[in-house]
Motif scaffolding. Structure first.
Motif, PDB file in Angstrom:
ATOM      1  N   ALA A 253      45.427  24.753  63.936  1.00  0.00           N
ATOM      2  CA  ALA A 253      45.129  26.185  64.119  1.00  0.00           C
ATOM      3  C   ALA A 253      46.306  26.882  64.796  1.00  0.00           C
ATOM      4  N   THR A 254      46.869  26.257  65.829  1.00  0.00           N
ATOM      5  CA  THR A 254      47.993  26.859  66.566  1.00  0.00           C
ATOM      6  C   THR A 254      49.202  27.012  65.652  1.00  0.00           C
ATOM      7  N   ARG A 255      49.490  25.966  64.865  1.00  0.00           N
ATOM      8  CA  ARG A 255      50.674  26.021  63.992  1.00  0.00           C
ATOM      9  C   ARG A 255      50.485  27.068  62.887  1.00  0.00           C
ATOM     10  N   LEU A 256      49.257  27.173  62.365  1.00  0.00           N
ATOM     11  CA  LEU A 256      48.992  28.182  61.328  1.00  0.00           C
ATOM     12  C   LEU A 256      49.155  29.599  61.903  1.00  0.00           C
ATOM     13  N   LYS A 257      48.644  29.759  63.124  1.00  0.00           N
ATOM     14  CA  LYS A 257      48.732  31.081  63.758  1.00  0.00           C
ATOM     15  C   LYS A 257      50.200  31.473  63.982  1.00  0.00           C
ATOM     16  N   GLN A 258      50.981  30.505  64.473  1.00  0.00           N
ATOM     17  CA  GLN A 258      52.416  30.784  64.711  1.00  0.00           C
ATOM     18  C   GLN A 258      53.102  31.184  63.415  1.00  0.00           C
ATOM     19  N   GLU A 259      52.786  30.448  62.337  1.00  0.00           N
ATOM     20  CA  GLU A 259      53.412  30.744  61.041  1.00  0.00           C
ATOM     21  C   GLU A 259      53.048  32.163  60.572  1.00  0.00           C
ATOM     22  N   MET A 260      51.790  32.514  60.745  1.00  0.00           N
ATOM     23  CA  MET A 260      51.351  33.846  60.302  1.00  0.00           C
ATOM     24  C   MET A 260      51.936  34.962  61.163  1.00  0.00           C
ATOM     25  N   LEU A 261      52.020  34.701  62.472  1.00  0.00           N
ATOM     26  CA  LEU A 261      52.603  35.710  63.362  1.00  0.00           C
ATOM     27  C   LEU A 261      54.044  35.975  62.967  1.00  0.00           C
ATOM     28  N   LEU A 262      54.754  34.887  62.651  1.00  0.00           N
ATOM     29  CA  LEU A 262      56.166  34.981  62.281  1.00  0.00           C
ATOM     30  C   LEU A 262      56.348  35.749  60.968  1.00  0.00           C
ATOM     31  N   SER A 263      55.480  35.492  60.008  1.00  0.00           N
ATOM     32  CA  SER A 263      55.633  36.139  58.691  1.00  0.00           C
ATOM     33  C   SER A 263      55.020  37.540  58.678  1.00  0.00           C
ATOM     34  N   GLY A 264      54.109  37.793  59.645  1.00  0.00           N
ATOM     35  CA  GLY A 264      53.393  39.077  59.639  1.00  0.00           C
ATOM     36  C   GLY A 264      52.433  39.185  58.468  1.00  0.00           C
ATOM     37  N   GLY A 265      52.066  38.037  57.914  1.00  0.00           N
ATOM     38  CA  GLY A 265      51.269  38.046  56.687  1.00  0.00           C
ATOM     39  C   GLY A 265      49.772  38.015  56.912  1.00  0.00           C
ATOM     40  N   ILE A 266      49.061  37.861  55.817  1.00  0.00           N
ATOM     41  CA  ILE A 266      47.601  37.768  55.856  1.00  0.00           C
ATOM     42  C   ILE A 266      47.149  36.534  55.072  1.00  0.00           C
ATOM     43  N   LEU A 267      45.903  36.167  55.345  1.00  0.00           N
ATOM     44  CA  LEU A 267      45.273  35.106  54.558  1.00  0.00           C
ATOM     45  C   LEU A 267      44.080  35.723  53.830  1.00  0.00           C
ATOM     46  N   ILE A 268      44.084  35.571  52.506  1.00  0.00           N
ATOM     47  CA  ILE A 268      42.957  36.047  51.698  1.00  0.00           C
ATOM     48  C   ILE A 268      42.057  34.839  51.443  1.00  0.00           C
ATOM     49  N   LEU A 269      40.828  34.908  51.921  1.00  0.00           N
ATOM     50  CA  LEU A 269      39.890  33.782  51.764  1.00  0.00           C
ATOM     51  C   LEU A 269      39.314  33.774  50.341  1.00  0.00           C
ATOM     52  N   PRO A 270      38.616  32.698  49.950  1.00  0.00           N
ATOM     53  CA  PRO A 270      38.055  32.623  48.594  1.00  0.00           C
ATOM     54  C   PRO A 270      37.234  33.864  48.245  1.00  0.00           C
ATOM     55  N   SER A 271      37.318  34.289  46.986  1.00  0.00           N
ATOM     56  CA  SER A 271      36.477  35.399  46.535  1.00  0.00           C
ATOM     57  C   SER A 271      35.028  34.952  46.532  1.00  0.00           C
ATOM     58  N   LEU A 272      34.159  35.885  46.860  1.00  0.00           N
ATOM     59  CA  LEU A 272      32.715  35.650  46.717  1.00  0.00           C
ATOM     60  C   LEU A 272      32.257  36.443  45.504  1.00  0.00           C
ATOM     61  N   ILE A 273      31.721  35.753  44.528  1.00  0.00           N
ATOM     62  CA  ILE A 273      31.251  36.439  43.322  1.00  0.00           C
ATOM     63  C   ILE A 273      29.740  36.273  43.234  1.00  0.00           C
ATOM     64  N   GLY A 274      29.070  37.391  43.097  1.00  0.00           N
ATOM     65  CA  GLY A 274      27.611  37.372  43.000  1.00  0.00           C
ATOM     66  C   GLY A 274      27.182  37.762  41.600  1.00  0.00           C
ATOM     67  N   ALA A 275      26.100  37.143  41.119  1.00  0.00           N
ATOM     68  CA  ALA A 275      25.567  37.494  39.802  1.00  0.00           C
ATOM     69  C   ALA A 275      24.045  37.524  39.900  1.00  0.00           C
ATOM     70  N   TRP A 276      23.433  38.518  39.247  1.00  0.00           N
ATOM     71  CA  TRP A 276      21.965  38.560  39.258  1.00  0.00           C
ATOM     72  C   TRP A 276      21.435  39.116  37.941  1.00  0.00           C
ATOM     73  N   SER A 277      20.313  38.532  37.533  1.00  0.00           N
ATOM     74  CA  SER A 277      19.638  38.928  36.281  1.00  0.00           C
ATOM     75  C   SER A 277      18.163  39.091  36.555  1.00  0.00           C
ATOM     76  N   LYS A 278      17.533  39.921  35.733  1.00  0.00           N
ATOM     77  CA  LYS A 278      16.058  40.001  35.795  1.00  0.00           C
ATOM     78  C   LYS A 278      15.502  39.234  34.605  1.00  0.00           C
ATOM     79  N   LEU A 279      14.457  38.481  34.815  1.00  0.00           N
ATOM     80  CA  LEU A 279      13.802  37.812  33.696  1.00  0.00           C
ATOM     81  C   LEU A 279      13.031  38.856  32.880  1.00  0.00           C
ATOM     82  N   PRO A 280      12.889  38.649  31.586  1.00  0.00           N
ATOM     83  CA  PRO A 280      12.137  39.612  30.778  1.00  0.00           C
ATOM     84  C   PRO A 280      10.693  39.756  31.296  1.00  0.00           C
ATOM     85  N   VAL A 281      10.146  40.955  31.148  1.00  0.00           N
ATOM     86  CA  VAL A 281       8.767  41.203  31.613  1.00  0.00           C
ATOM     87  C   VAL A 281       7.777  40.585  30.646  1.00  0.00           C
TER      88      VAL A 281
END
Ligand SMILES: C[S@@+](CC[C@H](N)C(=O)[O-])C[C@H]1O[C@@H](n2cnc3c(N)ncnc32)[C@H](O)[C@@H]1O
Length: 281
Positions: A253-281
């Motif tokens: 964690a410390t080494r990752l933080k140092q690397e990010m501070l140095l680069s000034g970058g960001i970390l994009i976490l996994p996308s969350l994709i949601g899907a929903w359907s209605k069953l026929p009536v």
């Protein structure tokens, strides 16, 4: 109701993340990070007061508890998981929150015998661990009434990336992805939800895409990364992806933080994709 839903012993697939105390607490921390995204997903999917909801692969119960708050005391939520340890924790959490209409049942979702009919079937981060998700989704949907809802939120881990792509962050992401791939986890399950719903005989789902991201001073994103690396480390070692010496988890964690501070970058976490359907009536 619990007696009506029974466990069959015929399917015992290995679940890569297991149910160690660390992993169950990691799931709770992960849920705290994603709670707002999952709540908006469940609301958009139509989970509302008075509904009877089945949450499959509930783990320590985070999504079941969220759904329990949405359906209120006039509704019912049944959380299903195969891990007794996860379920014990889930029950304690529901009791602590006085959510007595949220119950937990042990079972394998690939082999569910259930005579209840629910208004909605939900799940998060669970289809990605199944070898035949569309087949299981089809089976599970049979427990939902006509006009009911099927709603799943899954990750696209391949969308996670540091920007800029600095070495340790990249390496850490590669260890995690390789370990999941080795364990036959579908790291792009989120992106495959549309196809999975259709193969399960459901109507083309409505979908949403969300993600968390942050810089070095946003401790949540780095905690997320080191937390999952900690859970996966024994498996990384077993399959030869990495060793404790190369990962050095105590200082990661410390080494990752140092690397990010140095680069000034960001970390994009996994996308969350949601899907929903209605069953026929
Ligand atoms: C990544 S956790 C997600 C937990 C919870 N849905 C959440 O979002 O926090 C996946 C859960 O699925 C459960 N699981 C995996 N395969 C299963 C199966 N075949 N039957 C029942 N539960 C299963 C695991 O025990 C684990 O608790």
């Amino acid at each position: 109701m619990n007696a009506e839903m029974m466990r069959s012993d015929s399917h015992h697939t290995d679940y890569v993340l297991g149910d160690s105390a660390h992993e169950l607490q990691r799931l709770i921390r992960q849920s705290a990070l994603y709670a707002d995204l999952t709540e908006s997903f469940l609301r958009n999917a139509g989970i509302s007061e008075g509904m009877r909801v089945l949450d499959v692969g509930c783990g320590p119960g985070c999504v079941s508890l969220l759904a329990g708050r949405l359906v209120g005391a006039t509704g019912v939520v049944t959380g299903l998981d195969k891990s007794p340890q996860a379920l014990a924790l889930a029950r304690n959490r529901a009791n602590a929150e006085h959510l007595y209409h949220v119950e937990f049942v042990q079972g394998d979702l690939a082999d569910l015998e259930c005579i209840n009919t629910y208004d909605a079937l939900i799940g998060r981060f669970v289809l990605m661990f199944l070898q035949n998700p569309s087949h299981i989704l089809k089976q599970l949907s049979q427990h939902i009434r006509r006009g009911g809802i099927v709603a799943f939120q899954e990750m696209d881990i391949s969308a996670a990336r540091p920007e800029p792509a600095t070495p340790l962050l990249k390496q850490c992401g590669a260890w995690i992805q390789e370990t999941f791939l080795h364990a036959k986890v579908d790291i792009q399950m989120g992106a495959r939800l549309h196809k999975t719903f259709i193969e399960a005989g459901l109507t083309p789902p409505q979908m949403q895409l969300q993600a968390k991201l942050g810089g070095a001073l946003d401790c949540q994103v780095l905690e997320y990364l080191t937390d999952i690396a900690t859970s996966l480390l024994p498996i990384m070692e077993r399959n030869g992806t990495a060793t404790t010496e190369t990962v050095q988890i105590e200082t990661l964690a410390t080494r990752l933080k140092q690397e990010m501070l140095l680069s000034g970058g960001i970390l994009i976490l996994p996308s969350l994709i949601g899907a929903w359907s209605k069953l026929p009536v």
